[in-house]
Design an enzyme around this catalytic site. Structure first.
Site, PDB file in Angstrom:
ATOM      1  N   LYS A 229      10.000   4.328   5.020  1.00 18.71           N
ATOM      2  CA  LYS A 229       9.956   4.587   3.572  1.00 18.71           C
ATOM      3  C   LYS A 229      10.363   6.031   3.295  1.00 18.71           C
ATOM      4  CE  LYS A 229       6.456   1.064   2.680  1.00 18.71           C
ATOM      5  NZ  LYS A 229       5.040   0.699   2.653  1.00 18.71           N
TER       6      LYS A 229
ATOM      7  N   GLN B 283      -0.655   3.400   2.060  1.00 19.40           N
ATOM      8  CA  GLN B 283      -0.317   2.300   2.973  1.00 19.40           C
ATOM      9  C   GLN B 283      -1.567   1.486   3.315  1.00 19.40           C
ATOM     10  OE1 GLN B 283       2.812   1.526   3.837  1.00 19.40           O
ATOM     11  NE2 GLN B 283       2.236  -0.150   5.184  1.00 19.40           N
TER      12      GLN B 283
ATOM     13  N   ASP C   4       3.459   0.464  -5.994  1.00 24.49           N
ATOM     14  CA  ASP C   4       3.176  -0.807  -5.315  1.00 24.49           C
ATOM     15  C   ASP C   4       2.909  -1.924  -6.323  1.00 24.49           C
ATOM     16  OD1 ASP C   4       3.223  -0.933  -2.498  1.00 24.49           O
ATOM     17  OD2 ASP C   4       1.383   0.250  -2.333  1.00 24.49           O
TER      18      ASP C   4
END
Ligand code: GUN
Length: 295
Positions: free
Chosen positions: A53, A97, A120
């Site tokens: 990422k 994460q 997200d």
């Protein structure tokens, strides 16, 4: 044999449009979008995702901020970091994460992230907005699945879709997106009875259960489109470290019309959609029109 849907190539195309959008924001508005990624602990798969990422964020011209905390970090420490990131002007997107270590309540952390920086799309405000069809930040894997499906099928209206798995990260949001595309949606899960026969009625199958090669060729209607969200590492002695999906690719590709590979299907699209969400979040925060390259 079915057509293989090339997620790697589609993601490359999306990244080049994202790069163009980033450059437009810089030239016209003097804004460089920034994405902060937080990793708690040392889970090897999470480390790989976070590195990937960060690298792709920089490659498209955005700023990447990486924060690594130890496995025994307290929930309070993580809340404090997220609150600091919420305040920073140069941070437009925040991703923590998952999974998080057991001492930390993931739901509390997700809902501490400002909804307008929640790239997200897991914050309760974004999930709620998605469910009523309002503007929201859309979870990245579901957004990637939808792009792959539209690429393979075109108009999805009236299609019978089955989603295997009811997670908050994939199953539930992808169901909302397919409903918005006018599909007839079934969500199947571990208590569903006679899964193979329900699956055989579907024009679209999305497998997101985390069970290696669970979906077999005789579960599939001839010509159906199959999206494999699974990423499972097979560690038995003969196939050390091989990555496989939730779909038995060999038998399903004999029957399906189109199928995504693992790796190289949904995975690359997920990260590209994260970068796209970071631009969308930046534009909304700054009240700038979203560049045409990605709208
Ligand atoms: N872990 C596995 N998938 C995801 C994702 O899409 N977002 C975050 N934050 N963690 C994950």
């Amino acid at each position: 044999m079915s057509t293989v849907i090339d997620g790697k190539s589609l993601a490359r195309t999306l990244r080049s449009r994202i790069k163009q959008a980033v450059s437009e924001l810089q030239v016209e508005h003097n804004v460089v979008p920034g994405l902060a990624v937080v990793l708690v602990g040392e889970d090897p798969a999470s480390q790989v995702y976070v590195r990937s990422k960060a690298r792709q964020t920089v490659e498209v011209g955005m700023q990447s901020f990486e924060h690594r905390l130890s496995d025994n970090t307290s929930e309070g420490n993580l809340v404090q970091l997220v609150e600091e990131l919420n305040q920073k002007m140069e941070v437009n997107g925040i991703l923590v994460q998952l999974p998080l270590p057991g001492q930390i309540n993931a739901e509390r952390i997700i809902n501490t992230i400002s909804a307008n920086k929640d790239v997200d799309g897991f914050h309760v405000e974004n999930t709620g907005r998605l469910s009523i069809g309002a503007d929201s930040l859309i979870p990245c894997t579901p957004a990637g699945c939808l792009m792959l499906l539209k690429h393979a099928v075109g108009d999805l209206s009236g299609q019978n879709a089955i989603i295997l798995g009811r997670s908050n990260i994939v199953g539930k949001p992808v169901a909302q997106l397919l409903l918005q595309e006018h599909c007839t949606v079934t969500i199947a899960h571990s208590r569903t009875r006679d899964l193979p026969s329900i699956c055989r009625q579907a024009d679209i199958v999305i497998a997101a259960v985390g069970i290696p090669e669970m979906v077999k060729g005789d579960w599939i209607k001839p010509g159906a489109t199959v999206i494999d969200v699974g990423i499972n590492r097979i560690t038995d002695e003969s196939e050390n470290g091989k990555l496989v999906g939730d779909v038995d690719h060999a038998s399903v590709s004999e029957v399906a019309g189109a199928i995504t590979p693992v790796p190289g299907g949904v995975g690359p699209m997920t990260i590209a959609c994260l970068l796209q969400n970071t631009i969308i979040a930046t534009c909304r925060q700054r009240q700038i029109k979203i560049p045409e390259a990605i709208s």
